[in-house]
Design a protein around this motif. Structure first.
Motif, PDB file in Angstrom:
ATOM      1  N   ARG A  30       0.843  -1.213   0.000  1.00  0.00           N
ATOM      2  CA  ARG A  30       0.000   0.000   0.000  1.00  0.00           C
ATOM      3  C   ARG A  30       0.873   1.256   0.000  1.00  0.00           C
ATOM      4  O   ARG A  30       0.567   2.227  -0.680  1.00  0.00           O
ATOM      5  N   PHE A  31       1.970   1.208   0.775  1.00  0.00           N
ATOM      6  CA  PHE A  31       2.895   2.337   0.812  1.00  0.00           C
ATOM      7  C   PHE A  31       3.502   2.584  -0.568  1.00  0.00           C
ATOM      8  O   PHE A  31       3.564   3.714  -1.037  1.00  0.00           O
ATOM      9  N   LYS A  32       3.938   1.525  -1.223  1.00  0.00           N
ATOM     10  CA  LYS A  32       4.543   1.662  -2.553  1.00  0.00           C
ATOM     11  C   LYS A  32       3.528   2.128  -3.593  1.00  0.00           C
ATOM     12  O   LYS A  32       3.884   2.816  -4.543  1.00  0.00           O
ATOM     13  N   ALA A  33       2.263   1.753  -3.395  1.00  0.00           N
ATOM     14  CA  ALA A  33       1.228   2.120  -4.356  1.00  0.00           C
ATOM     15  C   ALA A  33       0.723   3.547  -4.153  1.00  0.00           C
ATOM     16  O   ALA A  33       0.135   4.125  -5.068  1.00  0.00           O
ATOM     17  N   ALA A  34       0.950   4.112  -2.968  1.00  0.00           N
ATOM     18  CA  ALA A  34       0.474   5.472  -2.698  1.00  0.00           C
ATOM     19  C   ALA A  34       1.189   6.462  -3.615  1.00  0.00           C
ATOM     20  O   ALA A  34       2.404   6.408  -3.773  1.00  0.00           O
ATOM     21  N   GLU A  35       0.396   7.348  -4.206  1.00  0.00           N
ATOM     22  CA  GLU A  35       0.956   8.302  -5.156  1.00  0.00           C
ATOM     23  C   GLU A  35       1.054   9.713  -4.606  1.00  0.00           C
ATOM     24  O   GLU A  35       1.809  10.528  -5.123  1.00  0.00           O
TER      25      GLU A  35
ATOM     26  N   ARG B 133       1.607  12.552  -1.373  1.00  0.00           N
ATOM     27  CA  ARG B 133       2.395  12.688  -0.152  1.00  0.00           C
ATOM     28  C   ARG B 133       1.590  12.278   1.079  1.00  0.00           C
ATOM     29  O   ARG B 133       2.097  11.524   1.911  1.00  0.00           O
ATOM     30  N   PRO B 134       0.334  12.742   1.235  1.00  0.00           N
ATOM     31  CA  PRO B 134      -0.447  12.292   2.394  1.00  0.00           C
ATOM     32  C   PRO B 134      -0.660  10.769   2.399  1.00  0.00           C
ATOM     33  O   PRO B 134      -0.657  10.145   3.451  1.00  0.00           O
ATOM     34  N   GLY B 135      -0.820  10.195   1.222  1.00  0.00           N
ATOM     35  CA  GLY B 135      -0.973   8.745   1.132  1.00  0.00           C
ATOM     36  C   GLY B 135       0.279   8.016   1.582  1.00  0.00           C
ATOM     37  O   GLY B 135       0.209   7.003   2.286  1.00  0.00           O
ATOM     38  N   LYS B 136       1.433   8.531   1.180  1.00  0.00           N
ATOM     39  CA  LYS B 136       2.713   7.931   1.596  1.00  0.00           C
ATOM     40  C   LYS B 136       2.902   8.070   3.107  1.00  0.00           C
ATOM     41  O   LYS B 136       3.345   7.134   3.767  1.00  0.00           O
ATOM     42  N   VAL B 137       2.568   9.245   3.642  1.00  0.00           N
ATOM     43  CA  VAL B 137       2.720   9.478   5.081  1.00  0.00           C
ATOM     44  C   VAL B 137       1.795   8.544   5.864  1.00  0.00           C
ATOM     45  O   VAL B 137       2.209   7.908   6.842  1.00  0.00           O
ATOM     46  N   ALA B 138       0.547   8.448   5.434  1.00  0.00           N
ATOM     47  CA  ALA B 138      -0.413   7.570   6.115  1.00  0.00           C
ATOM     48  C   ALA B 138       0.045   6.113   6.052  1.00  0.00           C
ATOM     49  O   ALA B 138      -0.002   5.394   7.059  1.00  0.00           O
TER      50      ALA B 138
END
Length: 127
Positions: free
Chosen positions: A60-65, A67-72
């Motif tokens: 999920r982290f790698k798929a987040a595009e 910045r908030p998605g990566k942080v979460a």
């Protein structure tokens, strides 16, 4: 469901590492060898579940595009990593009570790291 040979090897690696921890870490206690076998089995199952969950969270982290998605997703990885140690401590306490103790957060973290490194080392040696 059949056990894969690597699962059996993992179990024996966990038994050895756990009993070494019992011998050399005063905070890690098992009242007997049978309890250490059962604890190693419980750790094997629990850590397999944690590794599956951690893999999903990392995906999920790698798929987040964003910045908030990566942080979460990064925070979720941290929650799984820290929470899994607390879950293992709680699970061992519920199942075995005072007859088995993995110490506190630091000792269980050290134990889990040693278990996973030993498992990886033995698997690499056998492959």
């Amino acid at each position: 469901m059949r056990a894969h040979p690597s699962d059996v090897v993992d179990f024996f690696v966990y038994v050895v590492v756990l009993n070494l921890a019992v011998e050399y870490l005063p905070a890690v206690i098992s009242e007997g060898f049978t309890l250490s076998l059962l604890t190693a089995l419980l750790l094997k199952v629990a850590l397999e579940l944690v590794l599956v969950l951690k893999g999903r969270v990392i995906a999920r982290f790698k798929a987040a595009e964003t910045r908030p998605g990566k942080v979460a997703a990064g925070l979720l990885v941290w929650v799984v990593a820290a929470g899994s140690k607390l879950a293992v401590l709680g699970l061992v306490d519920v199942v075995f009570g005072a007859r088995v103790s993995l110490g506190g957060f630091v000792s269980v973290t050290l134990l889990v790291v040693c278990l996973l490194l030993s498992r990886a080392g033995v698997r690499r040696l056998l492959d």
